[in-house]
Write a protein that holds these residues in place. Structure first.
Motif, short mmCIF file in Angstrom:
data_model
loop_
_atom_site.label_atom_id
_atom_site.label_comp_id
_atom_site.label_asym_id
_atom_site.label_seq_id
_atom_site.Cartn_x
_atom_site.Cartn_y
_atom_site.Cartn_z
N ARG A 11 0.89 -1.05 0.19
CA ARG A 11 0.08 0.12 0.05
C ARG A 11 0.93 1.32 -0.12
O ARG A 11 0.67 2.35 0.68
N ASN A 12 1.86 1.07 -0.84
CA ASN A 12 2.99 2.29 -1.02
C ASN A 12 2.73 3.00 -2.48
O ASN A 12 2.90 2.39 -3.34
N LEU A 13 2.05 4.01 -2.29
CA LEU A 13 1.70 4.55 -3.77
C LEU A 13 2.74 5.02 -4.56
O LEU A 13 2.90 4.66 -5.87
N GLU A 14 4.01 5.36 -4.05
CA GLU A 14 5.21 5.90 -4.62
C GLU A 14 5.71 4.32 -5.47
O GLU A 14 6.41 4.32 -6.56
N GLU A 15 5.64 3.28 -4.76
CA GLU A 15 6.05 1.77 -5.45
C GLU A 15 5.06 1.69 -6.77
O GLU A 15 5.72 1.28 -7.63
N VAL A 16 4.02 2.00 -6.49
CA VAL A 16 3.01 1.82 -7.84
C VAL A 16 3.40 2.99 -8.97
O VAL A 16 3.63 2.22 -10.02
N GLN A 17 3.78 4.06 -8.28
CA GLN A 17 4.01 5.10 -9.38
C GLN A 17 5.42 4.90 -10.19
O GLN A 17 5.41 5.41 -11.22
N LYS A 18 6.38 4.01 -9.63
CA LYS A 18 7.45 3.69 -10.20
C LYS A 18 7.26 2.98 -11.38
O LYS A 18 8.16 2.72 -12.49
N ARG A 19 6.22 2.12 -11.25
CA ARG A 19 5.76 0.99 -12.29
C ARG A 19 4.88 1.23 -13.44
O ARG A 19 4.70 0.38 -14.13
N LEU A 20 3.72 2.10 -13.15
CA LEU A 20 2.48 2.10 -13.77
C LEU A 20 2.83 3.41 -14.76
O LEU A 20 3.05 4.48 -14.54
N VAL A 21 2.27 3.35 -16.21
CA VAL A 21 2.22 4.25 -17.22
C VAL A 21 0.92 4.16 -17.53
O VAL A 21 0.02 3.00 -17.67
N PHE A 22 0.49 5.25 -18.55
CA PHE A 22 -0.99 5.32 -18.62
C PHE A 22 -1.33 6.06 -19.88
O PHE A 22 -0.34 7.04 -20.02
N THR A 23 -2.09 5.48 -21.22
CA THR A 23 -2.15 6.31 -22.39
C THR A 23 -3.78 6.44 -22.20
O THR A 23 -4.45 5.63 -22.14
N THR A 24 -3.88 7.67 -22.60
CA THR A 24 -5.38 8.31 -22.56
C THR A 24 -5.75 8.37 -24.03
O THR A 24 -5.20 8.99 -24.56
N HIS A 25 -6.99 7.97 -24.26
CA HIS A 25 -7.44 8.11 -25.66
C HIS A 25 -8.68 8.96 -25.75
O HIS A 25 -9.17 9.15 -26.84
N THR A 26 -9.05 9.64 -24.75
CA THR A 26 -10.46 10.18 -24.94
C THR A 26 -10.41 11.36 -24.48
O THR A 26 -10.52 11.96 -23.25
N PRO A 27 -11.01 12.45 -25.42
CA PRO A 27 -10.83 13.89 -25.28
C PRO A 27 -12.02 14.45 -25.05
O PRO A 27 -12.22 15.54 -25.17
N LYS B 186 3.67 8.43 -15.30
CA LYS B 186 3.93 9.37 -16.40
C LYS B 186 2.66 8.83 -17.26
O LYS B 186 2.22 7.73 -17.33
N ALA B 187 2.15 9.87 -18.26
CA ALA B 187 0.97 9.43 -19.03
C ALA B 187 1.22 10.01 -20.38
O ALA B 187 2.15 10.95 -20.46
N ASN B 188 0.41 9.73 -21.29
CA ASN B 188 0.54 10.29 -22.68
C ASN B 188 -0.79 10.35 -23.40
O ASN B 188 -1.56 9.47 -23.15
N GLY B 189 -1.09 11.66 -24.03
CA GLY B 189 -1.95 11.61 -24.94
C GLY B 189 -1.56 11.13 -26.44
O GLY B 189 -0.43 10.73 -26.60
N VAL B 190 -2.41 11.09 -27.37
CA VAL B 190 -2.03 10.15 -28.33
C VAL B 190 -1.81 10.88 -29.80
O VAL B 190 -1.96 10.44 -30.82
N SER B 191 -1.72 12.27 -29.63
CA SER B 191 -1.42 13.31 -30.88
C SER B 191 -0.85 14.43 -30.16
O SER B 191 -1.13 14.77 -28.91
N LYS B 192 -0.40 15.44 -30.74
CA LYS B 192 0.10 16.60 -30.10
C LYS B 192 -1.19 17.51 -29.79
O LYS B 192 -1.48 18.39 -28.64
#
Length: 547
Positions: A197-213, A263-269
């Motif tokens: 239950r250590n949020l920082e440990e999750v944040q070291k490992r998880l990345v996310f792509t969002t597709h919905t504007p 870290k996360a990313n959108g899928v175009s500029k």
């Protein structure tokens, strides 16, 4: 013999072990595990990961009935059909393990798709449709995007928790967990529980792509329902509220993923900017960069067209394009009884079918449209295809209305069954690829990329990936979008009129200056690669998101 997973040896610069979670993957016509653009994108990513020898595996769900089979009713209108799928090429790993859904054990089986089958990263598909489960539990993996809310939540848990647990059962070291869209969010809570239950440990490992504007498209459910369904992997509600900074009675999947990821990313500029405008004012979110979507050239481009485009003489290119048009028109004739002419300029609108994509924008001034498709001096043919969500009755009405409106026009056709095979035929056999979304609601819109690879020129609103590619009149034709502040009805009218003007110019070029039109085709083919080929995208994920 017990299943033992052994990944192919990775290239030195791609050694970081990654697991990529997606609700849908479009890998091959034979595997019905996708609905539209999200799956097409994920499929191309898996192909490029294979080609680049990246240390990445894909995790999805094996949908018993796929998305749905799009068939015709007696009056030619579209209707969904649900047919059970069986796949001889998936290996039963023998791995079955329980996860908790709604305080009860649900058994999950893992099936394996070997890399050499379709030229992809190693893939695992999860199912609950096995004898160990009761009927309700078996239905969790029946229908992609089940309309029932509780079933949809359970599907997210199957992907996120089931996928996370599978990696542990396999004993596979995973440094980075990549959520492709928010559907697999329960993975964040699985990792949160796993790492004390250590949020920082999750944040070291998880990345996310969002597709919905658009806000409405980002999934959100009541906290009470999620808690009741064991969505949080045993983490008490108060702790969830604190870690996810939940205010109010509902949990937003995208916002929560942005708070649990590094870290996360959108899928175009354009989408990267829109995503930062949507979410950037919330506390505790990770940085959102942009990594523009792309498509796999090996899979999508016609090799003969690609070879012909490199020659100085355009005869071979145009001859091959004509052959590909003839192949597409056989499918059109088979489905609709309409015979089309390979010499005639052919426009296609085809993609996942949703109201904001405005498949019917070209029909808005029907007199102008009718003049376009009945002109015998400069004839134009128009084909539509696309799959609406089976419960999106508004989109289904638009689809069926296009069928009814155009049924007496001999140069128009509406096709059903928009999947990988038909999508490829449409891109290879068309001259203009029509893209008319309401700006800025198309996050990326990659169908135009694969059209361009096949000497088909985009006629497009400048949304998603298009502004990064477009040289208006040189490699595509741009439809200028109206003032965003105007009411939608006014915008639609203005943009429809602009579309007719753009098409008038394109039609004139095709018939009066064919050498110039061919030059635009070749420029589109040249400019789309390598920037919008998914090898570039897969590299950027390792360089910008995974490291």
């Amino acid at each position: 013999m017990a299943f033992q997973f052994k990944a192919p040896a990775p290239a030195a610069k791609y050694k970081t072990p990654v697991a990529y979670f997606s609700m849908e993957f479009a890998l091959d016509q034979a595997l019905k595990s996708y609905s539209g653009g999200l799956g097409f994108l994920a499929g191309s990513h898996m192909r490029s990961a294979y080609e680049l020898k990246q240390n990445l595996i894909g995790i999805g769900i094996l949908w018993t009935y796929g998305y749905y089979d799009q068939v015709r009713d007696a009056d030619q209108t579209m209707k969904p059909a649900f047919i059970e799928k069986n796949y001889s090429f998936l290996q039963d790993t023998g791995i079955v393990f329980p996860i908790i859904i709604h305080d009860a054990e649900v058994h999950v089986k893992a099936l394996y798709l070997a890399p050499e089958t379709f030229g992809t990263a190693p893939m695992f598909f999860l199912t609950t449709d096995i004898e160990e489960n009761d009927f309700i539990s078996r239905t969790i993996s029946h229908h992609l995007y089940d309309p029932d809310t509780a079933a949809r939540v359970a599907q997210s848990m199957l992907l996120g928790i089931g996928g996370g647990k599978l990696l542990d059962v396999l004993g596979r070291q995973t440094d980075i967990y990549h959520l492709n869209e928010g559907h697999g969010l329960p993975l964040a809570f699985y990792l949160y529980e796993k790492h004390g239950r250590n949020l920082e440990e999750v944040q070291k490992r998880l990345v996310f792509t969002t597709h919905t504007p658009e806000l409405a498209g980002n999934e959100e459910h009541p906290m009470a329902l999620l808690q009741k369904m064991s969505f949080f992997c045993g983490v008490p509600e108060q702790e969830v509220r604190q870690a996810a900074r939940v205010e109010g009675d509902s949990l937003n999947y995208t916002l929560t993923a942005l708070r649990f990821a590094k870290k996360a990313n959108g899928v175009s500029k354009v989408h990267g900017r829109v995503a930062n405008e949507m979410w950037g004012h919330y506390e505790g979110i990770c940085p959102i960069i942009s990594i523009t979507n792309a498509q796999n050239g090996t899979y999508w481009r016609d090799p003969q067209l690609a070879a012909a485009a490199k020659g100085k003489d355009d005869t071979a290119l145009l001859a091959r394009k004509k052959e590909l048009k003839k192949e597409l028109f056989k499918t059109v004739a088979d489905q609709t009884g309409t015979l089309l002419d390979p010499e005639v300029l052919t426009i296609v609108w085809a993609r996942r079918f949703a109201a904001y994509k405005r498949a019917d924008l070209i029909l808005r001034d029907f007199e102008k449209f009718e003049r376009l498709v009945t002109n015998d001096e400069r004839p134009v043919q128009v084909i539509w295809a696309g799959k609406p969500y089976p419960k999106d009755f508004g989109a289904i009405d638009i689809f069926n209305n296009i069928i009814k409106t155009t049924k007496d026009l001999k140069r128009c056709a509406v096709l059903v069954g928009y999947e990988l095979g038909l999508s490829a035929e449409l891109k290879k056999g068309s001259d203009l690829w029509l893209n008319t979304p309401r700006y800025p609601r198309e996050a990326s819109g990659t169908s135009g990329m694969t059209a361009a690879m096949n000497a088909c020129v985009s006629v497009s609103i400048a949304d998603g990936w298009i502004p990064e590619f477009a040289k208006d009149g040189e490699n595509c034709f741009i439809i200028e979008h109206a003032d965003e502040k105007l009411p939608e009805n006014e915008k639609d009218t203005i943009e429809a009129n602009t579309l007719y003007n753009v098409l008038e110019k394109a039609v004139a070029l095709y018939y009066d200056k064919p050498e110039q039109f061919t030059k635009i085709r070749k420029a589109a083919m040249k400019d789309v690669e390598p920037t919008f080929e998914s090898g570039r995208m897969a590299k950027e994920y390792y360089e910008q998101l995974y490291k």
